[in-house]
Design a protein around this motif. Sequence first.
Motif, PDB file in Angstrom:
ATOM      1  N   MET A 137       0.824  -1.223   0.000  1.00 32.46           N
ATOM      2  CA  MET A 137       0.000   0.000   0.000  1.00 32.46           C
ATOM      3  C   MET A 137       0.853   1.266   0.000  1.00 32.46           C
ATOM      4  N   GLY A 138       2.036   1.145   0.645  1.00 29.71           N
ATOM      5  CA  GLY A 138       2.919   2.305   0.672  1.00 29.71           C
ATOM      6  C   GLY A 138       3.389   2.692  -0.719  1.00 29.71           C
ATOM      7  N   ILE A 139       3.680   1.671  -1.556  1.00 35.06           N
ATOM      8  CA  ILE A 139       4.108   1.935  -2.934  1.00 35.06           C
ATOM      9  C   ILE A 139       2.981   2.604  -3.711  1.00 35.06           C
ATOM     10  N   LEU A 140       1.758   2.093  -3.531  1.00 34.22           N
ATOM     11  CA  LEU A 140       0.602   2.671  -4.224  1.00 34.22           C
ATOM     12  C   LEU A 140       0.384   4.119  -3.806  1.00 34.22           C
ATOM     13  N   ALA A 141       0.515   4.406  -2.512  1.00 36.97           N
ATOM     14  CA  ALA A 141       0.349   5.780  -2.030  1.00 36.97           C
ATOM     15  C   ALA A 141       1.404   6.695  -2.644  1.00 36.97           C
ATOM     16  N   GLY A 142       2.640   6.171  -2.763  1.00 39.09           N
ATOM     17  CA  GLY A 142       3.708   6.967  -3.382  1.00 39.09           C
ATOM     18  C   GLY A 142       3.419   7.268  -4.837  1.00 39.09           C
ATOM     19  N   LYS A 143       2.926   6.281  -5.579  1.00 37.28           N
ATOM     20  CA  LYS A 143       2.609   6.485  -6.990  1.00 37.28           C
ATOM     21  C   LYS A 143       1.441   7.457  -7.162  1.00 37.28           C
ATOM     22  N   LEU A 144       0.453   7.354  -6.253  1.00 33.85           N
ATOM     23  CA  LEU A 144      -0.677   8.295  -6.311  1.00 33.85           C
ATOM     24  C   LEU A 144      -0.209   9.727  -6.052  1.00 33.85           C
ATOM     25  N   TRP A 145       0.726   9.872  -5.104  1.00 35.79           N
ATOM     26  CA  TRP A 145       1.239  11.209  -4.803  1.00 35.79           C
ATOM     27  C   TRP A 145       1.998  11.780  -6.005  1.00 35.79           C
ATOM     28  N   LEU A 146       2.831  10.956  -6.649  1.00 36.09           N
ATOM     29  CA  LEU A 146       3.554  11.420  -7.838  1.00 36.09           C
ATOM     30  C   LEU A 146       2.592  11.796  -8.961  1.00 36.09           C
ATOM     31  N   LEU A 147       1.511  11.003  -9.109  1.00 36.39           N
ATOM     32  CA  LEU A 147       0.511  11.304 -10.130  1.00 36.39           C
ATOM     33  C   LEU A 147      -0.167  12.632  -9.840  1.00 36.39           C
ATOM     34  N   LEU A 148      -0.543  12.861  -8.582  1.00 34.25           N
ATOM     35  CA  LEU A 148      -1.188  14.113  -8.209  1.00 34.25           C
ATOM     36  C   LEU A 148      -0.247  15.296  -8.424  1.00 34.25           C
ATOM     37  N   PHE A 149       0.991  15.139  -7.988  1.00 38.26           N
ATOM     38  CA  PHE A 149       1.968  16.217  -8.128  1.00 38.26           C
ATOM     39  C   PHE A 149       2.231  16.536  -9.601  1.00 38.26           C
ATOM     40  N   SER A 150       2.361  15.483 -10.419  1.00 40.63           N
ATOM     41  CA  SER A 150       2.595  15.678 -11.849  1.00 40.63           C
ATOM     42  C   SER A 150       1.389  16.307 -12.532  1.00 40.63           C
ATOM     43  N   THR A 151       0.181  15.936 -12.079  1.00 40.13           N
ATOM     44  CA  THR A 151      -1.028  16.536 -12.646  1.00 40.13           C
ATOM     45  C   THR A 151      -1.051  18.042 -12.425  1.00 40.13           C
ATOM     46  N   LEU A 152      -0.622  18.459 -11.233  1.00 42.62           N
ATOM     47  CA  LEU A 152      -0.585  19.891 -10.924  1.00 42.62           C
ATOM     48  C   LEU A 152       0.410  20.625 -11.826  1.00 42.62           C
ATOM     49  N   MET A 153       1.427  19.913 -12.302  1.00 41.88           N
ATOM     50  CA  MET A 153       2.381  20.509 -13.237  1.00 41.88           C
ATOM     51  C   MET A 153       1.880  20.451 -14.677  1.00 41.88           C
ATOM     52  N   LEU A 154       1.361  19.290 -15.075  1.00 37.16           N
ATOM     53  CA  LEU A 154       1.087  19.041 -16.490  1.00 37.16           C
ATOM     54  C   LEU A 154      -0.190  19.695 -16.994  1.00 37.16           C
ATOM     55  N   MET A 155      -1.260  19.704 -16.179  1.00 33.60           N
ATOM     56  CA  MET A 155      -2.536  20.212 -16.670  1.00 33.60           C
ATOM     57  C   MET A 155      -2.499  21.712 -17.016  1.00 33.60           C
ATOM     58  N   PRO A 156      -1.900  22.571 -16.164  1.00 32.91           N
ATOM     59  CA  PRO A 156      -1.790  23.985 -16.570  1.00 32.91           C
ATOM     60  C   PRO A 156      -0.951  24.155 -17.835  1.00 32.91           C
TER      61      PRO A 156
END
Length: 381
Positions: free
Chosen positions: A1-20
């Motif tokens: 679950m820790g790995i999944l949480a890390g991947k979700l965090w990277l996805l969220l962080f990247s979304t904040l960069m990529l979408m704008p």
Amino acid sequence: MGILAGKLWLLLFSTLMLMPMLYNNIKTEGRTLGVHAIAIISVFFTMLMRVIVVSVSCFNFDYLNPYIFVLIWQLSILVAMVAVFYLVLNELKEKFLRYSNTNDWRYIVPGLFEAALLVLFNFHSMLMDDKKEVIDAATSISLYFIVNFYVIVGAWLCYKSYLYNLDFDIKYIARKHFFYYLVLGIALFVQQIVFDDVEVGFSLAAFLFFNYMTRSRTLISQDPLSGVNNRVSFSKYINNVFISREHSGAYIVFIDIDHFKQINDTYGHIEGDEAISLVGKTLKSIAGEHNAFVARMGGDEFVLITQTQNEEDVQRIIQSISFELEERLIFSDKKYDVSVSCGYVYAKPNSKNIKELVSKADKQMYKEKLKKKGNPSDAVV
């Protein structure tokens, strides 16, 4: 679950960069699927698929085949890597290379070959459980190899562009991209050796953010129509090279498009813009070859500065402009001719009165234009 949480965090962080970035790109270019947009979407999809693969692995859904999701994720990595590579390649073509490269398709051949291997390896993994680990290792090695192939080729193209272009703003962009490619290659190697997990998606997301920032810097100093430096960049160049520092002398060349008003009136303003763009590409190419600075002053007027004391060098530059412009016209299939008139003056060592010298070069250009008016071969066809 820790790995999944890390991947979700990277996805969220990247979304904040990529979408704008995606929104601004679509708004700026006026189209949904440009090269930048495809690169951004493919990187985002890669990170999303990584989250899905980890989720399927963690929760062991019996009704879902993990190999299918792994294959889609691996193919998305490949597509994202190729998309980012072509994004950089197009920028290099636009800013550095002399002519359009008609062999761009060759760079996608290794990617297509790797895609076929990925499908083959994953298909065998589904059928041969006893050799699953061997096949998975072969899949990882081949994918890691092709990712590094595009990193190395991209770094080489940036380095070559840095060497062969002498515009200080453009050299800045090429140098930054070259060093980032090196950092990207080292980061992927360290991830593979130390962590046994290569996070290609987030690395490419960081690259796209870096590319966006450097591209924004370029847009500030670049004329969007002609592709050469704008008037603001010209003023900065004058302050940095001529006023704030000692210089050993230079020639200032004022350049104007012949019969530009006739082109606008006869063929419309869109073709007028095309003529300015054509001349801009020509001047950028010649400036790079002769260690010169070129800027658009406004309308159909350009200024080129070359730090030489030899008048014959300037005459060769002017001749090269005419020759290359004629060559580009042959391949552009225009219904009209595009030529330029040039006037130049010498700026003595440590000269500070650059505006006055530009004005003198403008007058010399106007005299040259008057000489051409009696020549019917220069008229618009």
